[in-house]
Structure formats: structure tokens, C-alpha cells
Design a protein around this motif. Structure first.
Motif, short mmCIF file in Angstrom:
data_model
loop_
_atom_site.label_atom_id
_atom_site.label_comp_id
_atom_site.label_asym_id
_atom_site.label_seq_id
_atom_site.Cartn_x
_atom_site.Cartn_y
_atom_site.Cartn_z
N UNK A 42 -8.66 0.56 7.80
CA UNK A 42 -8.60 2.01 7.56
C UNK A 42 -7.84 2.35 6.27
N UNK A 43 -7.46 1.30 5.52
CA UNK A 43 -6.72 1.47 4.26
C UNK A 43 -5.42 2.26 4.47
N UNK A 44 -4.72 1.93 5.56
CA UNK A 44 -3.45 2.59 5.88
C UNK A 44 -2.24 1.80 5.40
N UNK A 45 -2.47 0.61 4.85
CA UNK A 45 -1.37 -0.18 4.28
C UNK A 45 -1.25 0.13 2.80
N UNK A 46 -0.03 0.33 2.35
CA UNK A 46 0.22 0.57 0.92
C UNK A 46 0.79 -0.70 0.31
N UNK A 47 0.03 -1.32 -0.60
CA UNK A 47 0.48 -2.54 -1.27
C UNK A 47 0.78 -2.22 -2.72
N UNK A 48 1.95 -2.64 -3.19
CA UNK A 48 2.32 -2.44 -4.59
C UNK A 48 2.70 -3.77 -5.21
N UNK A 49 2.09 -4.07 -6.34
CA UNK A 49 2.36 -5.30 -7.09
C UNK A 49 3.00 -4.95 -8.43
N UNK A 50 3.75 -5.90 -8.99
CA UNK A 50 4.21 -5.80 -10.37
C UNK A 50 3.44 -6.83 -11.19
N UNK A 51 2.92 -6.38 -12.33
CA UNK A 51 2.16 -7.28 -13.21
C UNK A 51 2.60 -7.05 -14.64
N UNK A 52 2.87 -8.13 -15.36
CA UNK A 52 3.17 -8.03 -16.79
C UNK A 52 1.88 -8.31 -17.55
N UNK A 53 1.41 -7.31 -18.30
CA UNK A 53 0.10 -7.43 -18.95
C UNK A 53 0.25 -7.37 -20.48
N UNK A 54 -0.76 -7.86 -21.13
CA UNK A 54 -0.82 -7.90 -22.59
C UNK A 54 -0.92 -6.49 -23.17
N UNK A 55 -0.17 -6.26 -24.26
CA UNK A 55 -0.37 -5.06 -25.06
C UNK A 55 0.22 -3.79 -24.48
N UNK A 56 -0.21 -2.67 -25.04
CA UNK A 56 0.30 -1.35 -24.70
C UNK A 56 -0.70 -0.64 -23.79
#
Length: 318
Positions: free
Chosen positions: A169-183
Motif C-alpha cells: 500500500x506504499x505506507x512505508x517511508x524509505x529515505x536514502x542518502x546518495x552522493x552524486x556527481x555534479x550539481x
């Protein structure tokens, strides 16, 4: 030490296993027994429910009495996990939360969530070795081998069902941290790009954006900017394989040290930070506790490698 000779077991089904298929129930009860043998003893009628033969698809009901014949289960000491005792012991150190229903860990990078595909050891095998008294331990969800962070394991079938329903039911909130290239542009808050999974001749799975792929959505928020990189908070709405990694690549901002979808030149710019792993971390998970119905927020700290990388990048900004 040799195991005792197997004996006939009688198990009375409780609400915990109601509506579970008998073949899946047996695979849990008879860990270490090949699936082929389980189906063979089912076909031969050696498994009885209420003294009657049943088919593999039979669904258990409360009060059923299951007769399991003597079957020799592979001894724990013969299992490949025994050669990984250091990793098993290490899992105890990364447990973030545990009660009678669930267990949550901060999964280290480089450990698969389960064995298979040439791997003999995974988180779930390690936890079963760590908690031999637990009759039931199953993954609620998965994260990539290279990704670190919050991972939830159910200790009861009822908990697994309830949490899977929240995922559905998409009731879970998942948050990730990602370091990405550029601005990364602050205007880019959502990527909706269908993802198609491909298996190469080597057996490696590669995912790409393709119009015939499955609908996929990730939301993004800029957390911090550096000279040549951006720290993002990524929240997947769908749960496709490699979703965040492919969506950031699709936006031309691949994640640091991604060996499948990354940019080697970007990785080289980060060499002085000591980073040597994918910079993708499952930071936080919000869900409803399957029994108490309390709103849970579990946060997994960054490991030393990721912390050091960010510290050095901040120093470069000054």
C-alpha cells in the motif's frame, strides 16, 4: 557433535501459520533439507495433516495437526555460515532495534541480504545463526549488497504479512542518502522513469530506463552541495531493483563508486576522501509496528567511511 537421530514430530497449527501453504511451512520447519526431498515426502504421503495426505498447495488452518516424519536436517556446523563466524558476530553489533516481532539492523556495505548466486553467506543466514532459537526469521524487504543501512527482518509470520501489506500500500517511508556527481538541480524533485531488468550472459543483472519497463518513481531533495558533488536524500515510491542508482544515472548524476552505473572520472575525484564503496545508504525507515500499531522511525548512522568522505568534502568547501 552429532545431532540426535531425527524423530517424528507433531505440530499443531496456530494463527501464526494460518493460510500458509504446507510446502512453504515445511521449508521453514526443515531448514537445510533440499526442496526436492520435501516435495518427495509430500508426494509419498509421509507428511500428514489431521492423519490425511495433502498436496503441496494445501493451506493450513488453525488447529491442524501436522505430522513430519524423521528427516535429517543439515547440521549447523556443516553450513557455510560456520566459516563466517566473524561476520555473524558482527551482526550483533549493528542491531538497531529488536522485540518479539521484528529485528532491525544497520546492514554493512558488501554483505548480501541473503545467500545465493554464488554467495554462501547473507544477512538472513547470519541472523539465523545468531538467533538459533528463533523459529521464524524472514526478510521484510531487500537492499543491494553494496548499499548499507536500515533492513527489517520479521520474527513472526503475522509481522511479515502486516509489513508486506504496508509495502504493497506504499505506507512505508524509505529515505536514502546518495552522493552524486555534479550539481543536482533543486528543481529536479521527482524522477518517473520506467525500469527494465536485463540479465547478461555472465548472469549479472543490469537495469536500464526503457519505455517497456515497469513504472518507477523516486523523489529527491538536496541535502548538501560540494565542489563537484551533491548529497541527496532519495525516497523511492516504488521498489524496483537498483532504482535509485539507475534514476540518478538517468539524470546524468551517477552515484559515487557505483561499479555498474557510475562514472570512473567522478570516482577518481573522490579518491583522496578514502571512499571505496557505493555511497548509497538507507538512512531512515518509517512504518507502523505490526502488533502495537505504533509509528516507528528507525535511523541508521552512516559508517566511518561515508562520514569521513563527507567531512573531507566539507573541508574542501572552506
Amino acid at each position: 557433535m552429532k545431532a540426535n537421530s531425527p524423530q517424528v514430530k507433531f505440530i499443531t497449527i496456530t494463527a501464526e501459520n494460518e493460510q500458509q501453504r504446507i510446502d512453504n511451512f515445511l521449508r521453514t520447519e526443515l531448514k537445510g533439507v533440499p526442496k526436492s526431498l520435501i516435495y518427495r515426502i509430500l508426494r509419498k504421503g509421509e507428511i500428514r495433516v489431521n492423519k490425511k495426505r495433502v498436496k503441496p498447495e494445501y493451506k493450513l488452518v488453525v488447529g491442524d495437526e501436522v505430522r513430519i516424519p524423521p528427516v535429517r536436517v543439515a547440521e549447523r556446523n556443516d553450513h557455510p555460515v560456520s566459516a563466517k563466524l566473524d561476520k555473524v558476530a558482527g551482526l550483533e553489533q549493528v542491531i538497531l532495534y529488536e522485540d518479539d516481532d521484528i529485528l532491525v539492523i544497520n546492514k554493512p556495505s558488501g554483505i548480501a541480504v541473503h545467500g545465493g548466486s554464488g554467495l554462501t553467506f547473507g544477512v538472513i543466514e547470519g541472523l539465523r545463526a545468531l538467533r538459533p532459537q528463533a523459529r521464524f526469521l524472514e526478510l521484510v524487504h531487500r537492499i543491494d549488497r553494496e548499499t548499507s543501512g536500515v533492513l527489517v527482518v520479521a520474527k513472526k509470520r503475522s509481522a511479515l504479512r502486516a509489513l508486506h501489506e504496508q509495502l504493497r500500500l506504499k505506507q512505508m517511508q524509505k529515505d536514502y542518502l546518495a552522493l552524486v556527481k555534479g550539481n543536482w538541480s533543486s528543481a529536479c524533485k521527482v524522477i518517473q522513469a520506467p525500469l527494465l531488468k536485463n540479465t547478461l550472459q555472465s548472469g549479472e543483472r543490469v537495469v536500464r530506463v526503457h519505455r517497456e519497463g515497469k513504472p518507477s518513481e523516486t523523489r529527491f531533495k538536496v541535502e548538501e552541495r560540494f565542489q563537484f558533488a551533491t548529497l541527496l536524500r532519495a525516497s523511492p515510491i516504488t521498489g524496483r531493483t537498483h532504482q535509485i542508482r539507475v534514476h540518478t544515472q538517468h539524470a546524468d548524476h551517477p552515484i559515487a563508486y557505483d561499479d555498474r552505473y557510475g562514472d570512473r572520472n567522478f570516482d577518481r575525484l573522490l579518491a583522496d576522501t578514502g571512499l571505496n564503496r557505493l555511497f548509497l545508504h538507507a538512512l531512515q525507515l518509517q512504518f507502523i509496528h505490526p502488533r502495537t500499531e505504533e509509528k516507528m522511525t528507525i535511523v541508521a548512522p552512516l559508517d566511518n567511511t561515508l562520514q569521513q568522505c563527507l567531512t573531507l568534502l566539507r573541508q574542501q568547501k572552506q
